[in-house]
Design an enzyme around this catalytic site. Structure first.
Site, PDB file in Angstrom:
ATOM      1  N   SER A  70      42.660  28.956  44.168  1.00 21.41           N
ATOM      2  CA  SER A  70      41.630  29.091  45.197  1.00 21.41           C
ATOM      3  C   SER A  70      41.514  27.827  46.038  1.00 21.41           C
ATOM      4  CB  SER A  70      40.270  29.382  44.556  1.00 21.41           C
ATOM      5  OG  SER A  70      40.328  30.539  43.762  1.00 21.41           O
TER       6      SER A  70
HETATM    7  N1  SAH Z   1      40.461  30.484  39.544  1.00 22.57           N
HETATM    8  C1  SAH Z   1      41.857  30.660  39.835  1.00 22.57           C
HETATM    9  C2  SAH Z   1      42.029  31.806  40.820  1.00 22.57           C
HETATM   10  C3  SAH Z   1      43.330  32.490  40.622  1.00 22.57           C
HETATM   11  S1  SAH Z   1      43.529  33.946  41.590  1.00 22.57           S
HETATM   12  C4  SAH Z   1      42.463  29.392  40.399  1.00 22.57           C
HETATM   13  O1  SAH Z   1      41.773  28.651  41.093  1.00 22.57           O
HETATM   14  O2  SAH Z   1      43.632  29.138  40.174  1.00 22.57           O
HETATM   15  C5  SAH Z   1      42.746  35.150  40.568  1.00 22.57           C
HETATM   16  C6  SAH Z   1      43.354  35.409  39.217  1.00 22.57           C
HETATM   17  O3  SAH Z   1      42.680  36.533  38.669  1.00 22.57           O
HETATM   18  C7  SAH Z   1      44.832  35.757  39.227  1.00 22.57           C
HETATM   19  O4  SAH Z   1      45.520  34.887  38.374  1.00 22.57           O
HETATM   20  C8  SAH Z   1      44.864  37.204  38.679  1.00 22.57           C
HETATM   21  O5  SAH Z   1      45.985  37.473  37.872  1.00 22.57           O
HETATM   22  C9  SAH Z   1      43.582  37.254  37.874  1.00 22.57           C
HETATM   23  N2  SAH Z   1      43.059  38.594  37.629  1.00 22.57           N
HETATM   24  C10 SAH Z   1      43.026  39.667  38.466  1.00 22.57           C
HETATM   25  N3  SAH Z   1      42.456  40.721  37.852  1.00 22.57           N
HETATM   26  C11 SAH Z   1      42.100  40.305  36.598  1.00 22.57           C
HETATM   27  C12 SAH Z   1      41.483  40.943  35.488  1.00 22.57           C
HETATM   28  N4  SAH Z   1      41.086  42.207  35.508  1.00 22.57           N
HETATM   29  N5  SAH Z   1      41.290  40.206  34.357  1.00 22.57           N
HETATM   30  C13 SAH Z   1      41.675  38.915  34.295  1.00 22.57           C
HETATM   31  N6  SAH Z   1      42.269  38.262  35.312  1.00 22.57           N
HETATM   32  C14 SAH Z   1      42.483  38.950  36.454  1.00 22.57           C
END
Ligand code: SAH
Length: 221
Positions: A70
């Protein structure tokens, strides 16, 4: 990751990190606690080596498997919103991704449970959080749309992927007075929402437009 890499980045990073913090302030981030933790957290270890030189730009970056780390502004804003009503002890994060938001939270609350549905991302995040020496974090491969009932109730929940609507399983796992910050909505039409659990339901505040990857179901190994 070798130590030359660390050192090379380290020499230039204080100035670029300070610049990022100034920018977050200009964008309206007010929490001194959040700004200091972000100044002192090495975002470059949470991105691929090829992108490390861009780690202190205020931008989302690819982390592989179609996912992104993010944007620093949104990490700061969501953390500030989650913590604005007082300290938190037991927090759930849905969507570990790179682990960067997890690392910020872990330095500001008692304990963080973070779930991710893509196994290789989870294992990479595990290594980075260990490298940072953070001990109050537990990671789990799981579909976070269901929450993580075994450690509930939580006084805070942060969701970093967007569901179409507020997942009631997550509201159920909040303790009374607990809050959840999450993006809600379809692609390109999402809004950041803060939910506060009340005695007989929940209240929601609609905050600002955001762009997140979608919350998906199931796990991927
Ligand atoms: N906070 C993270 C954001 C990553 S993007 C950062 O700053 O790096 C969002 C993440 O949510 C992705 O890695 C995706 O695989 C995950 N995601 C999507 N749906 C999900 C679910 N149902 N359960 C767990 N993770 C999920």
């Amino acid at each position: 990751m070798n130590s030359a890499h660390h050192r090379g980045i380290g020499m230039t990073s204080m100035r670029t990190r300070n610049r990022l913090i100034e920018r977050l302030r200009d964008e309206g981030i007010k929490s001194q606690g959040v700004l200091e933790v972000m100044r002192n957290t090495p975002r470059h270890i949470f991105v691929e080596e090829a992108l490390a030189s861009r780690a202190y730009e205020d931008t989302a970056l690819p982390i592989g498997l179609g996912q992104t780390i993010s944007q620093p502004y949104i990490v700061a804003r969501m953390t500030e919103l989650l913590l604005e009503d007082g300290p938190l002890d037991n927090v759930l994060e849905v969507g570990t991704g790179s682990g960067y938001q997890t690392a910020i939270l872990a330095q500001m609350v008692g304990r963080v449970y973070s779930v991710e549905r893509i196994e290789p991302l989870l294992e990479q995040a595990r290594g980075r959080l260990r490298e940072m020496g953070l001990k109050n974090v537990r990671l789990k491969l799981s579909d976070g749309g269901m929450g993580l009932p075994e450690y509930a109730p939580y006084d805070g929940i942060m969701v970093t992927a967007a569901p179409a609507g507020i997942p009631l399983a997550l509201v159920d796992q909040l303790q009374e007075g607990g809050r959840m910050v999450l993006p809600v909505g379809a692609d390109r039409d999402q809004i950041l929402v803060k939910v506060t659990k009340t005695e007989d339901g929940y209240e929601k505040e609609m905050l600002e437009r955001v762009i997140f990857v979608p919350l998906l179901g199931g796990v991927q190994r």
